[in-house]
Structure formats: C-alpha cells, structure tokens
Design a protein around this motif. Structure first.
Motif, mmCIF file in Angstrom:
data_model
loop_
_atom_site.group_PDB
_atom_site.id
_atom_site.type_symbol
_atom_site.label_atom_id
_atom_site.label_comp_id
_atom_site.label_asym_id
_atom_site.label_seq_id
_atom_site.Cartn_x
_atom_site.Cartn_y
_atom_site.Cartn_z
ATOM 1 N N ILE A 165 4.335 2.281 -2.651
ATOM 2 C CA ILE A 165 4.413 2.696 -4.058
ATOM 3 C C ILE A 165 3.236 2.134 -4.849
ATOM 4 O O ILE A 165 2.631 2.824 -5.689
ATOM 5 C CB ILE A 165 5.752 2.235 -4.667
ATOM 6 N N GLY A 166 2.900 0.859 -4.572
ATOM 7 C CA GLY A 166 1.781 0.258 -5.298
ATOM 8 C C GLY A 166 0.462 0.946 -5.019
ATOM 9 O O GLY A 166 -0.313 1.234 -5.943
ATOM 10 N N THR A 167 0.193 1.253 -3.749
ATOM 11 C CA THR A 167 -1.082 1.900 -3.420
ATOM 12 C C THR A 167 -1.116 3.338 -3.938
ATOM 13 O O THR A 167 -2.165 3.809 -4.407
ATOM 14 C CB THR A 167 -1.286 1.889 -1.895
ATOM 15 N N ALA A 168 0.019 4.035 -3.862
ATOM 16 C CA ALA A 168 0.050 5.405 -4.380
ATOM 17 C C ALA A 168 -0.138 5.422 -5.891
ATOM 18 O O ALA A 168 -0.828 6.301 -6.438
ATOM 19 C CB ALA A 168 1.373 6.078 -4.002
ATOM 20 N N THR A 169 0.440 4.454 -6.568
ATOM 21 C CA THR A 169 0.265 4.375 -8.018
ATOM 22 C C THR A 169 -1.184 4.089 -8.378
ATOM 23 O O THR A 169 -1.747 4.687 -9.320
ATOM 24 C CB THR A 169 1.183 3.286 -8.597
ATOM 25 N N ARG A 170 -1.809 3.189 -7.616
ATOM 26 C CA ARG A 170 -3.211 2.870 -7.899
ATOM 27 C C ARG A 170 -4.103 4.076 -7.648
ATOM 28 O O ARG A 170 -5.100 4.296 -8.348
ATOM 29 C CB ARG A 170 -3.652 1.698 -7.021
ATOM 30 N N THR A 381 9.581 1.647 9.613
ATOM 31 C CA THR A 381 8.467 1.095 8.837
ATOM 32 C C THR A 381 7.112 1.631 9.276
ATOM 33 O O THR A 381 6.187 1.692 8.463
ATOM 34 C CB THR A 381 8.456 -0.444 8.949
ATOM 35 N N LEU A 382 6.969 2.026 10.532
ATOM 36 C CA LEU A 382 5.662 2.492 10.976
ATOM 37 C C LEU A 382 5.194 3.741 10.228
ATOM 38 O O LEU A 382 4.025 3.807 9.817
ATOM 39 C CB LEU A 382 5.684 2.744 12.486
ATOM 40 N N PRO A 383 6.033 4.765 10.042
ATOM 41 C CA PRO A 383 5.546 5.899 9.230
ATOM 42 C C PRO A 383 5.185 5.504 7.806
ATOM 43 O O PRO A 383 4.186 5.987 7.246
ATOM 44 C CB PRO A 383 6.728 6.881 9.255
ATOM 45 N N ILE A 384 5.996 4.608 7.215
ATOM 46 C CA ILE A 384 5.685 4.155 5.855
ATOM 47 C C ILE A 384 4.367 3.394 5.845
ATOM 48 O O ILE A 384 3.522 3.575 4.957
ATOM 49 C CB ILE A 384 6.827 3.286 5.312
ATOM 50 N N ALA A 385 4.185 2.531 6.851
ATOM 51 C CA ALA A 385 2.938 1.771 6.923
ATOM 52 C C ALA A 385 1.748 2.685 7.139
ATOM 53 O O ALA A 385 0.665 2.468 6.573
ATOM 54 C CB ALA A 385 3.031 0.735 8.045
ATOM 55 N N GLY A 386 1.927 3.731 7.956
ATOM 56 C CA GLY A 386 0.834 4.672 8.163
ATOM 57 C C GLY A 386 0.457 5.403 6.889
ATOM 58 O O GLY A 386 -0.733 5.555 6.572
ATOM 59 N N CYS A 387 1.474 5.851 6.134
ATOM 60 C CA CYS A 387 1.180 6.501 4.848
ATOM 61 C C CYS A 387 0.510 5.524 3.883
ATOM 62 O O CYS A 387 -0.429 5.898 3.157
ATOM 63 C CB CYS A 387 2.466 7.052 4.243
ATOM 64 N N SER A 388 0.985 4.285 3.865
ATOM 65 C CA SER A 388 0.374 3.287 2.979
ATOM 66 C C SER A 388 -1.074 3.039 3.345
ATOM 67 O O SER A 388 -1.937 2.873 2.472
ATOM 68 C CB SER A 388 1.168 1.978 3.054
ATOM 69 N N LEU A 389 -1.340 3.000 4.656
ATOM 70 C CA LEU A 389 -2.725 2.785 5.098
ATOM 71 C C LEU A 389 -3.614 3.931 4.650
ATOM 72 O O LEU A 389 -4.732 3.711 4.145
ATOM 73 C CB LEU A 389 -2.758 2.637 6.617
ATOM 74 N N ALA A 390 -3.129 5.168 4.826
ATOM 75 C CA ALA A 390 -3.944 6.321 4.420
ATOM 76 C C ALA A 390 -4.188 6.319 2.923
ATOM 77 O O ALA A 390 -5.324 6.524 2.451
ATOM 78 C CB ALA A 390 -3.256 7.617 4.839
ATOM 79 N N SER A 392 -4.110 3.748 0.946
ATOM 80 C CA SER A 392 -4.968 2.610 0.590
ATOM 81 C C SER A 392 -6.435 2.915 0.844
ATOM 82 O O SER A 392 -7.305 2.579 0.026
ATOM 83 C CB SER A 392 -4.529 1.382 1.394
ATOM 84 N N VAL A 393 -6.727 3.557 1.976
ATOM 85 C CA VAL A 393 -8.128 3.898 2.269
ATOM 86 C C VAL A 393 -8.657 4.901 1.247
ATOM 87 O O VAL A 393 -9.786 4.751 0.732
ATOM 88 C CB VAL A 393 -8.240 4.446 3.700
ATOM 89 N N VAL A 394 -7.857 5.905 0.930
ATOM 90 C CA VAL A 394 -8.293 6.897 -0.051
ATOM 91 C C VAL A 394 -8.474 6.256 -1.422
ATOM 92 O O VAL A 394 -9.432 6.571 -2.160
ATOM 93 C CB VAL A 394 -7.285 8.059 -0.114
ATOM 94 N N ALA A 395 -7.575 5.337 -1.796
ATOM 95 C CA ALA A 395 -7.719 4.651 -3.076
ATOM 96 C C ALA A 395 -8.995 3.827 -3.117
ATOM 97 O O ALA A 395 -9.688 3.773 -4.139
ATOM 98 C CB ALA A 395 -6.498 3.769 -3.324
#
Length: 497
Positions: A165-170, A381-390, A392-395
């Motif tokens: 949520i934090g990375t998507a918000t940023r 958690t792995l799918p969530i972590a994968g989405c967060s990683l993607a 985060s990189v885009v951010a």
C-alpha cells in the motif's frame, strides 16, 4: 475440551451418579486415535457431547473417520480393538476436526477402574483445565498457542500488504498532485479538492470490500482443507459473524506392557527370550539373565551389537516377576503390525501397543502442520511481495525520471540506463536474500540444538528449487519494469521534471 474431563486439575463437580472415565491413546498405520472408555454407575451419570447416550458395555460410538477406517480395513486390524457393536457416530459439534479419530467405548465399572489413569467424574469438561497433564487428550491447539500462531501469521500477511500500500501510494502521489494542482488552477476550492479525494478513496473502498468478501467466500472451502494445526478445519470454523464482518469491512517391531518396579531399577530379561529378538541386544556368553537399561530398552531402537551385562539371578526368578515390555518382531508390513497390535491390545487392555514409527507420529503431525502453515504464508505473501517489488521499481523510476531523461539527452544509451536500474535493484535483493537465508539456518541450528537436541539437516533439492524459483521470479519482475524506462526518458521529462 470434553476430552480433558479426566484432568486432575479440574475442580468442577455436579450432582449425579459418577462416571468412570479412562481416556487413552492408540495408533493405526501412523495415525493417532483417542479412545475414551466409560462406565456408568447409575442412570444419572453425565453424557459426553457427541453420543446420543452413554454407550452400554459392548457398544461404542466413533467419529466418522475411525468408523470409515473400521469399515474399510480388513477384519482383525483396527475393528477388533473396539468391542461390541457400533452404536452411532459422534457428531461434528464434539469433534475438533473432520479428521479426528475419536471413539467412546462402553465398559463395565470393573473393567475401567483397573486402568492406571482411570477416575470417576460427575461432570463433563466445558473449558480447558487450569493445568494440563497426561490426562488431557484434546488434540486441538491451545488458546495461547493459537493466539501466537495467528499473531505470527497476521504479522506475516499484514506487513507485506502495508508495504504494498505504501509503495502504491507513493507511485500515484505525483500524478494526484499534478491533477489536484490543475483543479486548483481552474478555480476549485481546497474543500472541493478534498471532497474529490475523499470520494475517490470511498469508491475504491466500496468496490474493494465486496470483492474481498467474495474472494473469502470462494477460498474458504480450500482454506478449511489445509491442515494448519495438523488436521483440517470444519467449514463452520471459518465462518465470519456480524461483528467480525464489520471489523473486517472497516521397521517393524511392536512393544507393549507395563513399566518396571522402579524408574531407576534395571529390567531383567531372560537370555533365551533376548535371543529370539536380536534387534534389542544380546547377552554375555554363558549368562542366563541380562540386566538392561530400561530407558534404552524401551526406546525401541535397533541395536543388535549391544551386549547387556549379566544379572545375578536365574531364569526361574525372572519368570516369577511381573511381565515387562513385550517385543514382537514382524515383517514390517502394516497388516502384520496392526494384527499384532490388536492381539497385544486384547491381551493387555490397560497398556498401549506401539510400533517404532508411532513414537514419531505425534511429532510428525505437528511438524506437518507447521510446514503447511509456512507454505500458506509463503504462497500468500510471495504474490504480494512480487507486486510490491514491481511497484517499488516503477516508483523509483518515476522519482528519477528527470535525471534519467537528462542522461539520455547527454548521450547515455538506453541499455546502459536499464543496466544501472537492474543492478541497483537486483544486487540489494540478492544480498538481503543471502543474509536472510544465512540467518534462518543459524537460528534453526541454534533452536534445534538447544531446545530439541536435533542436528540440522540440510534441505533437499525442493528447497533449492523453491528459493531459486523465487529469486528468478523477483528478477523477472524487475526486468519487466525496465522497458518502461524508455517511455519515461523522453525530452518532455527533461523539460518538466
């Protein structure tokens, strides 16, 4: 909880006829069973939950799992351990799991009172006893243990969600700021801008909440089938009430027999008997009786090379002593071992016949439950972590869009920029992964050595494949974001920042 009725720490009493109560364990083909022998002393004896009435001598009630086991296995294996006829099934309300192997067996008072841990009760337990001992037979996870398990699982699931949520918000913050600034330039008041932001958030929440409940309803049968605590759940155990919904919306030997005359006294074995069971050691040459260490002898470990010391008594004196553990050598097949177990159970009804594998059954079931729990956490958690990683990189690319655009205008090729982004994303990932794996192995080694006195065994190829696959998926996610760099480094990015 009713299985803990025989616990010595229970203080609940009620008027009525006492009920003889003897819970004890049994096994079949690596599965643990719980049997409760009961004997009424009068018409007002308490009735445990599940059976419609107390079974009379020669009757038994069983949960669906052992009832099916008795029906589907050959005669002479588990069925003969339950004397008499099947009186009915134990209801689901009295079972901790659909897989529970529980039987309530009717006996006479004289048959039960001779059991070593039998006692009379006047009420059935409805709550866990203050302290638990060997008379507690509730296989369910205790409240404090379940709270610890749920807390760990909740933390493992909520933390990556918060990161996502934090990375998507940023990532969307810059776009929202530009849009809100444009609204202010065309005359919107701060209150109107705040109202638009609140409505956007409310609409997203209104759409996401029903979707979440729909996903919960779809996945609930699958989650109930996962033995997180060693056994499956009833579907009703995963039902949300109104308060919860509102909160969420916001190989082969068998041993049996009594122990010895004292905990530290050696056990005596006739050398003629020991010679017929060579896997438990041998006598010195010329000896008639061996003095064996009772703990090593009861361990059911194969040690044919051990030589027990000779005892200073003759075989005739040993034959007059009470029977100690009985060892039976078999061919290791399940039908043979279960037939032997049935014979020993009938011959020694107040003792437990166990195979070598039974000693690890309960521990293996517990470890299997923890493995299932770890698998569920990882798969969630792995799918969530994968989405967060993607995200985060885009951010990160969005935050450095202007520097990358300037470098591109200065002549830096796109492949060089992609290499820089890939390395600065992949290297920390690999370093943290290596540190996490090393820390996990070190913590496991210290825990197993100090608490369980086990040696750490290196994982098999499946672990290596899982870790390699996870790292490859993470690197693939990083690589999938690199083509976006070419669209973000145009001349307009260098002008506008």
């Amino acid at each position: 909880m009713w299985l803990d009725t025989g616990a010595a720490s229970r203080t609940g009493e009620a008027s009525g006829d006492p009920l003889w109560w003897w819970p004890h364990g049994d096994y079949y083909d690596g599965r643990s069973l719980t049997e409760v022998d009961v004997a009424a002393t009068g018409p007002a004896s308490p009735v445990p939950p599940g059976p419609a009435r107390l079974p009379a001598p020669g009757e038994y009630y069983a949960s669906p799992a052992p009832a099916g086991l008795i029906r589907d296995t050959p005669a002479g294996q588990p069925g003969d351990r339950f004397p008499g006829r099947f009186a009915g099934a134990i209801g689901d309300a009295a079972l901790p799991s659909p897989d529970s192997l529980i039987a309530v067996i009717g006996r006479t008072p004289d048959a039960v009172k001779g059991a070593p841990t039998a006692r009379t009760v006047t009420s059935i337990a409805t709550a866990r006893p203050p302290t638990c001992d060997n008379a507690c037979w509730d296989r369910g996870v205790r409240d404090d243990a379940m709270m610890l398990v749920l807390s760990v699982v909740a933390g493992a699931l909520i933390f990556p969600v918060l990161v996502f949520i934090g990375t998507a918000t940023r990532l969307s913050a810059a776009t929202r700021e530009q849009r809100y600034a444009a609204m202010r330039l065309v005359g919107a008041t701060p209150r109107q801008v705040s109202l638009v932001a609140a409505v956007e958030s409310a609409l997203a929440a209104a759409a996401g909440t029903p979707a979440g409940f729909a996903l919960y309803a779809a996945l609930r049968p699958r989650v109930a089938a996962v033995p997180l605590t060693g056994q499956r759940f009833f579907l009703s155990d995963l039902t949300l009430g109104v308060p919860q919904a509102l909160v969420h919306a916001g190989t082969g030997g068998t041993g049996g027999g009594p122990a010895g005359p004292g905990p530290d006294a050696p056990a005596l074995v006739a050398c003629a008997d020991l010679a017929r069971t060579p896997m438990v050691g041998r006598c010195p040459a010329g000896a008639g009786v061996a003095a064996v260490d009772r703990y090593a002898f009861l361990g059911l470990e194969s040690h044919p090379d051990w030589q027990w010391p000779a005892a200073g008594v003759g075989p005739d004196a040993v034959n007059r002593l009470p029977v100690q553990p009985v060892y039976v050598a078999t061919d290791g097949s399940t039908p043979t071992m279960e037939r032997v177990r049935r014979l020993l159970t009938v011959a020694y009804p107040h003792r437990q016949a166990r195979t070598v594998g039974d000693f690890g059954t309960d521990l293996q079931q517990q470890l299997a439950g923890w493995r299932q729990l770890a698998d569920v956490v990882l798969l969630t958690t792995l799918p969530i972590a994968g989405c967060s990683l993607a995200v985060s990189v885009v951010a990160g690319l969005s935050d450095r869009r202007r520097p990358f655009a300037i470098l591109s205008l200065a002549g830096a090729p796109l492949r060089l920029l992609q290499t820089v982004v890939g390395l600065e994303s992949a290297l920390p990932l690999l370093e943290v992964s290596a540190a996490a794996i090393g820390t996990a192995f070190a913590a496991s080694e210290m825990f197993l050595t100090s608490q369980m006195h086990y040696d750490l065994v290196l994982p098999d190829a499946a672990y290596c494949l899982l870790v390699s696959g996870g790292l490859a998926a993470a690197l693939g996610i990083i690589g999938s974001t690199l083509p976006r760099l070419g669209r973000m480094t145009g001349p307009e990015a260098a002008r506008n920042g």
